[in-house]
Design an enzyme around this catalytic site. Structure first.
Site, PDB file in Angstrom:
ATOM      1  N   ASP A   8      -7.210 -35.698  -2.963  1.00 38.36           N
ATOM      2  CA  ASP A   8      -7.318 -35.633  -1.506  1.00 38.36           C
ATOM      3  C   ASP A   8      -8.434 -34.628  -1.190  1.00 38.36           C
ATOM      4  OD1 ASP A   8      -6.520 -35.864   1.276  1.00 38.36           O
ATOM      5  OD2 ASP A   8      -5.547 -33.919   1.036  1.00 38.36           O
ATOM      6  N   ASP A  10      -8.932 -32.693   2.570  1.00 37.81           N
ATOM      7  CA  ASP A  10      -8.478 -31.663   3.507  1.00 37.81           C
ATOM      8  C   ASP A  10      -7.171 -31.039   3.061  1.00 37.81           C
ATOM      9  OD1 ASP A  10     -10.339 -31.653   5.941  1.00 37.81           O
ATOM     10  OD2 ASP A  10      -9.955 -33.784   5.680  1.00 37.81           O
ATOM     11  N   ASP A 165      -1.751 -32.645  -0.966  1.00 38.73           N
ATOM     12  CA  ASP A 165      -1.132 -31.479  -0.344  1.00 38.73           C
ATOM     13  C   ASP A 165      -0.201 -31.851   0.800  1.00 38.73           C
ATOM     14  OD1 ASP A 165      -2.722 -30.618   2.547  1.00 38.73           O
ATOM     15  OD2 ASP A 165      -3.630 -32.120   1.256  1.00 38.73           O
TER      16      ASP A 165
END
Length: 220
Positions: A8, A10, A165
């Site tokens: 990922d 961000d 996250d």
């Protein structure tokens, strides 16, 4: 056998998510108690429509979505003028590259945003294939971004580890059939993650080789 990793962006590579949260608080002139992270975090890792509607509610209708987008974008970039990668991220990328693994990126953000920061960090060189919101009709938690990366690499989903996250991101990775390692940040750490294969406080917590070995052991 693990043949690829897919990251990922961000909140995983750079903690852009906390910077955005602070930008919204500054813009609305409120403190954290008035916009609890536990509520805010549910809008992370997918498209921004729900998030902007939530912020508009917090503004008590004094701002339009267009104003929120414009002002928060300016404040957000100001807070990220000198971006710093999260602990251990570059070590993982270097080690994956040295092992000959394919490295992909799957982000619900747009390509311009992602590549801007990857270039600032000098990380663009590590990625063999990048998929962003510009490439799919539906972003996370839809699995399309991950499926596109896996298809491009020509491997089975179970031969790749996703690093995520957010809850929406982990749902997307798991739905696409990847092994999922979650590395929450201070925005997402209290979300009710489900179905993941490993949890780390940061990539500095465990060496990349150990992560790969432990994930491969799960496949037996």
């Amino acid at each position: 056998m693990i043949k690829a990793i897919v990251c990922d962006f961000d909140g995983l590579i750079i903690d852009t998510e906390y910077a955005l949260y602070e930008a919204f608080c500054d813009m609305l002139a409120i403190d954290h108690s008035e916009m609890p992270i536990a509520d805010y975090a549910h809008f992370i890792g997918t498209d921004s429509k729900g998030l902007y509607e939530y912020i508009m509610e917090k503004s008590n209708g004094t701002m339009t979505i267009e104003e929120i987008i414009e002002r928060s974008h300016i404040l957000h970039k100001e807070k990220l003028q000198s971006p710093i990668a999260r602990e251990g991220v570059e070590d993982y990328l270097k080690e994956a590259k040295s092992r000959g693994l394919k490295i992909g990126l799957a982000s619900s953000s747009n390509r311009e945003w992602v590549t801007f920061f990857l270039k600032k960090l000098n990380f663009l060189q590590y990625f063999d294939y990048i998929q962003t919101s510009d490439d799919v009709e539906k972003v996370k938690p839809d699995p399309a971004l991950y499926r596109n990366v896996i298809s491009h690499f020509g491997i089975e989903p179970s031969e790749a580890i996703a690093f995520e996250d957010s809850m929406n991101g982990s749902k997307a990775a798991i739905a696409a059939g990847l092994r999922c390692v979650i590395v929450p940040n201070k925005i997402t750490e209290n979300l009710a993650f489900e179905g993941y294969h490993m949890r780390l406080g940061s990539m500095g917590e465990k060496e990349f080789g150990r992560v790969v070995k432990e994930i491969e052991r799960l496949e037996r």
